[in-house]
Design an enzyme around this catalytic site. Structure first.
Site, PDB file in Angstrom:
ATOM      1  N   MET A 249       1.042  -1.202  -0.345  1.00 58.20           N
ATOM      2  CA  MET A 249      -0.022   0.209   0.012  1.00 58.20           C
ATOM      3  C   MET A 249       0.820   1.658  -0.042  1.00 58.20           C
ATOM      4  SD  MET A 249      -2.945  -0.737   1.996  1.00 58.20           S
ATOM      5  CE  MET A 249      -3.039  -0.490   3.869  1.00 58.20           C
TER       6      MET A 249
ATOM      7  N   GLN B 145      -2.922 -12.243   8.337  1.00 60.34           N
ATOM      8  CA  GLN B 145      -3.221 -11.695   6.912  1.00 60.34           C
ATOM      9  C   GLN B 145      -2.675 -12.779   5.641  1.00 60.34           C
ATOM     10  OE1 GLN B 145      -2.596  -7.683   4.574  1.00 60.34           O
ATOM     11  NE2 GLN B 145      -0.975  -8.254   3.955  1.00 60.34           N
TER      12      GLN B 145
ATOM     13  N   HIS C 275       9.203  -3.404   2.909  1.00 60.20           N
ATOM     14  CA  HIS C 275       9.233  -3.748   1.973  1.00 60.20           C
ATOM     15  C   HIS C 275      10.233  -4.279   0.606  1.00 60.20           C
ATOM     16  CE1 HIS C 275       5.275  -1.120   2.824  1.00 60.20           C
ATOM     17  NE2 HIS C 275       5.631  -2.150   2.379  1.00 60.20           N
TER      18      HIS C 275
ATOM     19  N   GLN D  22     -10.356  -2.566   2.982  1.00 58.54           N
ATOM     20  CA  GLN D  22      -9.630  -3.387   3.815  1.00 58.54           C
ATOM     21  C   GLN D  22      -9.614  -2.310   5.377  1.00 58.54           C
ATOM     22  OE1 GLN D  22      -5.761  -4.193   1.719  1.00 58.54           O
ATOM     23  NE2 GLN D  22      -5.483  -3.539   3.996  1.00 58.54           N
TER      24      GLN D  22
ATOM     25  N   MET E 299       8.905  -3.358  11.702  1.00 57.38           N
ATOM     26  CA  MET E 299       8.590  -1.648  10.330  1.00 57.38           C
ATOM     27  C   MET E 299       7.135  -2.150  10.120  1.00 57.38           C
ATOM     28  SD  MET E 299      11.357  -0.314   9.339  1.00 57.38           S
ATOM     29  CE  MET E 299      13.600  -0.300  10.172  1.00 57.38           C
ATOM     30  N   SER E 300       6.525  -0.084   9.845  1.00 60.37           N
ATOM     31  CA  SER E 300       5.543  -0.603   9.382  1.00 60.37           C
ATOM     32  C   SER E 300       5.322   0.836   8.800  1.00 60.37           C
ATOM     33  CB  SER E 300       4.596  -1.163  10.653  1.00 60.37           C
ATOM     34  OG  SER E 300       3.302  -0.208  10.479  1.00 60.37           O
TER      35      SER E 300
ATOM     36  N   ALA F 189       3.727   4.152   0.688  1.00 60.07           N
ATOM     37  CA  ALA F 189       4.901   4.374   1.937  1.00 60.07           C
ATOM     38  C   ALA F 189       6.555   3.668   2.073  1.00 60.07           C
ATOM     39  CB  ALA F 189       3.767   4.265   3.213  1.00 60.07           C
ATOM     40  N   LEU F 190       6.688   3.075   0.946  1.00 61.13           N
ATOM     41  CA  LEU F 190       7.556   1.846   1.134  1.00 61.13           C
ATOM     42  C   LEU F 190       8.727   2.186   2.183  1.00 61.13           C
ATOM     43  CD1 LEU F 190       8.073   1.282  -2.512  1.00 61.13           C
ATOM     44  CD2 LEU F 190       6.878  -0.181  -1.257  1.00 61.13           C
TER      45      LEU F 190
ATOM     46  N   GLY G  20       5.140 -10.111   4.388  1.00 59.95           N
ATOM     47  CA  GLY G  20       6.044  -9.936   5.848  1.00 59.95           C
ATOM     48  C   GLY G  20       5.424 -10.864   6.722  1.00 59.95           C
TER      49      GLY G  20
END
Ligand code: PAF
Length: 282
Positions: A30, A155, A37, A61, A186-187, A32-33, A149
């Site tokens: 989505m 998920q 990622h 979602q 990381m998010s 905002a790498l 991930g």
């Protein structure tokens, strides 16, 4: 690097590659790498000739319109990031109508109960939205392998179930959680943390590491009680849920069994930012 906004153009490029017997890996995102990622894309580049990276903030979602509106959208920065990485990347950055047509709605999925646990209880309809977009993306990209991930472990399990139930010819690969040096998983949401919340957030992984040790000798209930107390004492982080669950069914453990693999799952609010994490226990 090739960038496509329309699925027909993407399909044309990919058909050309398949004629040359090239293998295609896929990382859906989505945007905002971040380095998390990057680690998925890197693994994909090692295992495939070309990598497709999709960038699409999937509206179906999100159970919370505020979260959807505030979700970081950084397409220019993301494209620069990918361009520096490798020439073998093909970006698919569609608008909603390319995936959904005129009706931006979810399909209904039965994931054999995986969808009712943890995130499913707190984010209504979330996994129908994820299932809908991932199924459509798999149909459009038709990758040999797709990389996800372990941070979003529920998920990942749901996507494995989607592939199995719908007989989709994709190898779903789960990849290790990528963490900052201080342990925070990381998010894309980390970007929105205030400095104080960012400084506090590594507490989550610290607790998970202690959970792993405690679970060796204590029951799931004892460990859960300990975690709840640790967060009750914390000024900046608010625990939403903590569960120790069977990795296969994601059902909360009642009685430990040596033959099963368990994982601890956690969701925490740092201000109004929701962070999730998990750790394998055995
Ligand atoms: O994990 C994510 O970023 C999203 O849920 C995904 C898989 C790209 C679907 O929108």
């Amino acid at each position: 690097m090739i960038i496509h906004h329309k699925k027909e153009d993407l399909r044309q490029t990919l058909n050309g590659l398949r004629h040359k017997n090239q293998t295609i890996g896929f990382v859906p995102t989505m945007g905002a790498l971040h380095d998390g990622h990057l680690s998925l894309i890197d693994q994909g580049l090692q295992e495939n000739d070309k990598m497709v990276v999709s960038i699409f903030v999937n509206p179906t979602q999100f159970d919370n319109t505020n979260d959807l509106e505030k979700y970081p959208r950084t397409l220019d920065r993301d494209l620069k990031f990918l361009k520096r990485l490798s020439d073998e990347i093909i970006v698919y950055a569609p608008m909603a109508d390319d995936i959904y047509g005129s009706s931006v709605t979810s399909e209904y999925f039965d994931f054999d109960g995986l969808e009712h646990q943890m995130e499913g209880k707190f984010r209504k309809g979330h996994f129908d939205g994820v299932g809908t977009v991932v199924k459509r993306l798999f149909e459009i990209v038709a990758p040999d392998a797709a990389y996800f991930g372990n941070k979003d472990f529920q998920q990942l399990r749901i996507i494995q179930k989607l592939v199995q139930k719908h007989d989709l010819p994709v190898n779903v690969v789960g990849c290790e959680i990528f963490r900052a040096e201080d342990g925070l998983a990381m998010s894309s949401r980390n970007e929105r943390l205030t400095t104080a919340h960012r400084d506090a957030a590594p507490f989550i992984y610290k607790i998970l590491k202690s959970v792993k040790i405690r679970f060796g000798t204590e029951s799931a209930n004892q460990v859960t009680e300990w975690v709840v107390n640790q967060f009750a004492k914390h000024d900046l982080l608010e625990l939403e849920y903590f569960t120790i669950a069977d990795e296969a069914t994601l059902e909360a453990v009642k009685r430990k069994s040596k033959s099963k693999s368990y994982r601890a799952f956690i969701a925490v609010f740092a201000g109004d930012i929701r962070l999730i994490d998990n750790i394998a226990l055995n």
